[in-house]
Structure formats: structure tokens, C-alpha cells
Design an enzyme around this catalytic site. Structure first.
Site, PDB file in Angstrom:
ATOM      1  N   ASP A 167      41.357  -3.575  17.299  1.00 13.39           N
ATOM      2  CA  ASP A 167      40.954  -3.199  18.656  1.00 13.39           C
ATOM      3  C   ASP A 167      41.931  -2.193  19.247  1.00 13.39           C
ATOM      4  OD1 ASP A 167      38.991  -5.081  18.434  1.00 13.39           O
ATOM      5  OD2 ASP A 167      40.091  -6.623  19.522  1.00 13.39           O
ATOM      6  N   LYS A 220      37.314  -2.296  20.961  1.00 13.26           N
ATOM      7  CA  LYS A 220      36.809  -3.033  22.108  1.00 13.26           C
ATOM      8  C   LYS A 220      37.858  -2.925  23.201  1.00 13.26           C
ATOM      9  CE  LYS A 220      34.740  -6.841  21.797  1.00 13.26           C
ATOM     10  NZ  LYS A 220      33.501  -6.452  22.446  1.00 13.26           N
ATOM     11  N   MET A 279      42.265  -9.851  31.862  1.00 11.16           N
ATOM     12  CA  MET A 279      41.350  -8.794  32.323  1.00 11.16           C
ATOM     13  C   MET A 279      41.195  -8.834  33.850  1.00 11.16           C
ATOM     14  SD  MET A 279      38.600  -9.403  29.287  1.00 11.16           S
ATOM     15  CE  MET A 279      38.908 -11.166  29.197  1.00 11.16           C
TER      16      MET A 279
HETATM   17  N1  SAH Z   1      43.369 -12.269  22.799  1.00  9.86           N
HETATM   18  C1  SAH Z   1      44.192 -11.634  23.796  1.00  9.86           C
HETATM   19  C2  SAH Z   1      43.411 -11.371  25.065  1.00  9.86           C
HETATM   20  C3  SAH Z   1      42.304 -10.381  24.889  1.00  9.86           C
HETATM   21  S1  SAH Z   1      41.484 -10.032  26.374  1.00  9.86           S
HETATM   22  C4  SAH Z   1      45.433 -12.473  24.060  1.00  9.86           C
HETATM   23  O1  SAH Z   1      45.513 -13.600  23.608  1.00  9.86           O
HETATM   24  O2  SAH Z   1      46.342 -11.960  24.712  1.00  9.86           O
HETATM   25  C5  SAH Z   1      42.303  -8.564  26.884  1.00  9.86           C
HETATM   26  C6  SAH Z   1      43.240  -8.831  28.027  1.00  9.86           C
HETATM   27  O3  SAH Z   1      44.440  -9.389  27.537  1.00  9.86           O
HETATM   28  C7  SAH Z   1      43.690  -7.608  28.765  1.00  9.86           C
HETATM   29  O4  SAH Z   1      42.722  -7.172  29.703  1.00  9.86           O
HETATM   30  C8  SAH Z   1      44.923  -8.108  29.449  1.00  9.86           C
HETATM   31  O5  SAH Z   1      44.600  -8.913  30.547  1.00  9.86           O
HETATM   32  C9  SAH Z   1      45.496  -9.022  28.386  1.00  9.86           C
HETATM   33  N2  SAH Z   1      46.531  -8.355  27.577  1.00  9.86           N
HETATM   34  C10 SAH Z   1      46.518  -8.108  26.257  1.00  9.86           C
HETATM   35  N3  SAH Z   1      47.678  -7.519  25.874  1.00  9.86           N
HETATM   36  C11 SAH Z   1      48.428  -7.395  26.985  1.00  9.86           C
HETATM   37  C12 SAH Z   1      49.722  -6.863  27.251  1.00  9.86           C
HETATM   38  N4  SAH Z   1      50.485  -6.354  26.287  1.00  9.86           N
HETATM   39  N5  SAH Z   1      50.178  -6.907  28.534  1.00  9.86           N
HETATM   40  C13 SAH Z   1      49.436  -7.422  29.524  1.00  9.86           C
HETATM   41  N6  SAH Z   1      48.206  -7.928  29.313  1.00  9.86           N
HETATM   42  C14 SAH Z   1      47.710  -7.914  28.067  1.00  9.86           C
END
Ligand code: SAH
Length: 490
Positions: free
Chosen positions: A265, A287, A402
């Protein structure tokens, strides 16, 4: 909201510039020449001999130390000729080292050696060298060479000492066994995947029991276990963590090294892909929260099709694959198609952000519960069916994934439902990445602060009394950083 796009093949960024090209020179049974007897000569002669060379040393006045070398070698051979070198001495020489004090003599030697087709090194005269020596960690046949290209010899030595410590002595026998068994393994397994599976198993065993001397019984067992293992393609959902590559698990690393194809992704940090096998295909299936996305059905179909073709497929997802990652649908697609599927967990964004900030999400004076909530429904709007009572609970820490589009609405509604407006709230952008940034406020004013900050990148919202201590400390840090910044400007 989002236009569909197609999965697309990507290439890794390629190599960064190299100060020198590390290459390894086989000298077994070859002839080498060293002329002169300056301080570096004895060690260089020992190195050449250790690499299996027949070394002729030409030195009119050899030092005591140099004289002692022929009696002190474990491999190759050393013959000391107590005279000045001559061009004819360089015939059929594969490797030549000039170790004389006199620069002109050295220049003549280097020219003669090159004429004879030898690889040339001159002790303490880098301008005359074709190749240079580095520090060595020796677990032959496993050999590690280290160079700082003259920039920092002490640094190089320290790196060498570290690597020494990391590589148990027993690796020597394990890598030796690999060399001895290589042919038999290739005869038994014709496919790349099976051979690789054998060598992975072998390597795991070596790392687990480095001091054990591998035997024929080990070989038989490893061959048998490889044969018995299920074959064919498979899908592994792998958590890439929030960004910092050091947060990858050992299992994630192994899956990346094993993968034939990696579907990833946009949110996966580019550094992570550097850990993949160089030959692996990488495909961005893109995505993102807001931008164009590949259709989930297309991703599922691609994953299944590749695995059916016998590939080891890694579906690389940011954070933890099972947290807001639509992993459920991918796992189901694999199961329906009869493809073996497994999951390697990762550090979720919430954990990465909390760790970088040093805040406890469940401080026991303040939180009885921790909840992960999505800020998006299928249309990208604030989900209608969030449990507002739970969001207004004073004893909960809420983490919103998100959150960007709906943050203002979400906080307003939570306050309207009874959350105290003064509840600490903060958003971490780019958690665990070099450009991490934090905006701190309260449930009542965070939305305005975020707008004013104008930051970019993935962001995660945390709300709750448990954050108060941490938030105060971070705010104080930010204030003192801003203070010294403005002082510097004055
Ligand atoms: N599976 C991922 C979440 C995916 S949904 C997890 O466990 O982290 C995508 C959301 O994850 C983004 O919109 C944001 O809210 C968060 N996210 C992912 N990486 C991030 C990062 N490095 N810093 C802040 N938020 C992050």
C-alpha cells in the site's frame, strides 16, 4: 470520492552511490608476489598465504618479523628471496603488493605487476593501488570485509568488533557444511522454491544452534523436513509497522526475504521495501485514505492468481494487518480459493505513535479502557453508527484511525455527547518517521490547532485523560524548542 486505479509494478529506488566496490578475490593455488619489507609487509604476506596463495617475497634486507612469517602460516606457502625484485619475478602472478620504502621503486614495481596482469596493491600508497584492503571478520568460508574507504579506520575497527560479536565462531562449520552439501541439495531439489526452503531451514538451524557441529544426520533431517513441507504458492499478510523499519518483526523480515511478489500500500514506508529480496517483484496496489485506490476485488484477485501460479506472495500493509486493513476480505478470498494464508502482525500506528511520544494509553489513574475507532465509513464520512456513549466515557482512551477529514465533527459530537471539552487530545502525523510531528490540544480546540498547523501525511488522533501527563511534557518540550528557535533567530 476515489477513482479506481490498477495495481502497478514498481522498482526499488536502486543503489545509493558506493565509495568502493567490494569484491572478493579467490587466491587458492595462485601465485602472489610481495616486494619490499616495510612495516605493513609481514601482515600482508600472512593474508595472501591465508587466502591459499603461493607467495614469493622479494626483500634484499628483510626485517626479523618478515623472516619469521614462513614458519607462521596455516595455509598457502611463503618463500623468502633475499634480493631485489626483478620484472621476471612477476610472471604468472595474480596478486602483487609493493611494500618498499622507495617511491620510485614502488612505481616501477606496480607498472611491472600490471604489465604481468596482476591485481596491484601498494602499502600506504593509495594512489598506486588497484585494490585496497579492509578490516576482516573471518568465519571462512564466510568472510566479511569492511571498508570506510580510509575515512575512519577506528570506526571501521569498531564495526568489525561488533560484527565479530554477532557472528558465532560455529558459523565457520555451518557455512563449511553448506559448501560441502550444496551439490547434494541441488540434486535432490530441482525447483528454486524448494532449494530455497531447504537453505532457509538450514540457516535457521545454524542461527539456533551455532555451536553444534552439523553432521550427516542433520543433513538427512533437513532434507526430509523440506520434502515434507507443503509446497506451492501462499499468501502472507505482513504488518510493515507505522514507518520506522526497525519496528519490523523478525518474522516480517523473513517473509520479505522469502517473497516472490510483494503487493504493498502507499502507506508502507519506502525503506521497508529495501528489506525485500532483490529479485522480488514489487507492486503498488495503492490503497490510500483519500487518493485513488485499487479496487479491493482487484487486489484479492491478483493475490490469488499469483499464489495459484506458485508464488510466495506477501501482502504488505502498514501498521498491523488486522487493524483497519481490510485483511478480513483478503483472508477470505484466499481461503475460498484454497490458498494457504497466514498473518504476521505488525506494530500498529497507535502503538508507534504512543511509543514515540512516550505516553501511556492506559495510565491506570485515568483509563479503564482503550478503544480503536475509525474516523471513516465506506464513503469517507464520519460513521453514523459510532458508539457516542463510549466516546464520551471519561475513563477511556480513544485512538482514531483515518481521522483527518472528520476530526472536527467527531470531537464536536463527542463533546456534545458529554466528553469534557478540556480532555487532552493530540494528533501525531507520520508517527515513527523522520518527519513525525505532533499537534496537542483539547477536545474543544484541537481541530483549530490542526488546521493552523497545516501538516501533511498519515495522522492518528488520540483522546483521553490518560494522555494528560504525556501531553503536558510534550507541550513543554515543544515550547522550549520553539523558544530556542526564536532565540536563534534573534
Ligand atoms: N493497519 C494500520 C492502519 C491502516 S488504516 C495500522 O495498524 O496502523 C490507515 C490509517 O492508519 C491512517 O489514516 C492513519 O490514521 C493511520 N496510520 C498509519 N500509519 C501511520 C503513521 N505512520 N502515522 C500516523 N498514522 C498512521
Amino acid at each position: 470520492m476515489s477513482t479506481p486505479r490498477q495495481p502497478r509494478e514498481t522498482r526499488s529506488a536502486g543503489l545509493e552511490p558506493l565509495a568502493v566496490l567490494p569484491v572478493f578475490v579467490p587466491l587458492q593455488g595462485k601465485r602472489a608476489v610481495l616486494a619490499g619489507s616495510n612495516g605493513g609487509a609481514p601482515w600482508k604476506v600472512k593474508l595472501l598465504a591465508a587466502a591459499g596463495a603461493a607467495v614469493d617475497v622479494y626483500a634484499p634486507e628483510p626485517s626479523e618479523e618478515l623472516r619469521a612469517v614462513p614458519a607462521d602460516i596455516a595455509a598457502g606457502s611463503v618463500t623468502l628471496h633475499e634480493r631485489q625484485w626483478q620484472p621476471a619475478d612477476l610472471q604468472a602472478c595474480a596478486f602483487a603488493i609493493g611494500a618498499m620504502e622507495d617511491e620510485d621503486d614502488c612505481i616501477a614495481f606496480v607498472a611491472a605487476a600490471r604489465e604481468a596482469g596482476a591485481i596491484v596493491n601498494a602499502v600506504d600508497r593509495p594512489h598506486l593501488c588497484d585494490v585496497k584492503f579492509g578490516a576482516i571478520v573471518n568465519r571462512s568460508p564466510l568472510v566479511v570485509g569492511i571498508s570506510t574507504e580510509g575515512a575512519a579506520p577506528v570506526f571501521g575497527q569498531t564495526v568489525r568488533a561488533r560484527i565479530e560479536g554477532m557472528l558465532p565462531r560455529g558459523f565457520k562449520t555451518w557455512v563449511g557444511a553448506a559448501r560441502d552439501w550444496r551439490e547434494r541439495v541441488s540434486e535432490r531439489f530441482h525447483g528454486f522454491a524448494e532449494r530455497r526452503a531447504f537453505w532457509e531451514r538450514f540457516t535457521d538451524r545454524a542461527f539456533a544452534e551455532p555451536a553444534h557441529v552439523p553432521t550427516e544426520a542433520d543433513l538427512a533431517e533437513l532434507l526430509g523436513a523440506t520434502e515434507a513441507a507443503p509446497k506451492g504458492g501462499a499468501v502472507t499478510l505482513v504488518g510493515a509497522g507505522p514507518g520506522d523499519a526497525e519496528l519490523l518483526t523478525l518474522k516480517a523480515l523473513r517473509a520479505l526475504r522469502n517473497a516472490d511478489v510483494i503487493l504493498y500500500d502507499d502507506l508502507v514506508a519506502p525503506d521497508i521495501l529495501d528489506y525485500a529480496r532483490r529479485e522480488a517483484r514489487t507492486m503498488l496496489v495503492g490503497k490510500t485514505g483519500h487518493g485513488p485506490s485499487c479496487r479491493q476485488d482487484d487486489i484479492n484477485a491478483l493475490m490469488v492468481q499469483l499464489a495459484k501460479a506458485g508464488k510466495q506472495v506477501v501482502r504488505l500493509k502498514s501498521g498491523d494487518p488486522l487493524v483497519f486493513g481490510r485483511a478480513g476480505e483478503e483472508i477470505e478470498a484466499c481461503r475460498l480459493a484454497g490458498i494457504p494464508v497466514s498473518v504476521v502482525p505488525g506494530v500498529s500506528a497507535a502503538q508507534g505513535a504512543a511509543a514515540s511520544l512516550g505516553v501511556s494509553l492506559t495510565h491506570r489513574d485515568a483509563a479503564r479502557r482503550l478503544q480503536f475507532v475509525t474516523g471513516h465509513d465506506r464513503k469517507g464520512e464520519l460513521p453514523e453508527d459510532l458508539n457516542w456513549g463510549a466516546l464520551a466515557d471519561p475513563s477511556v482512551t480513544t485512538v482514531v484511525y483515518m481521522p483527518k477529514r472528520t476530526l472536527r465533527l467527531l470531537l464536536e459530537r463527542a463533546v456534545a455527547e458529554g466528553l469534557s471539552p478540556g480532555t487532552p487530545a493530540l494528533v501525531t502525523f507520520n508517527a515513527t518517521r523522520p518527519d513525525q510531528a505532533v499537534v496537542i490540544g483539547t477536545a474543544a480546540d484541537l481541530a483549530d490547532r490542526i488546521e493552523a498547523a497545516g501538516l501533511e501525511g498519515p495522522a492518528i488522533l488520540m483522546v483521553g485523560e490518560a494522555l494528560r501527563l504525556g501531553a503536558t511534557a510534550i507541550a513543554a518540550d515543544q515550547a522550549s524548542a520553539a523558544q530556542s528557535f526564536s532565540t536563534a533567530l534573534r
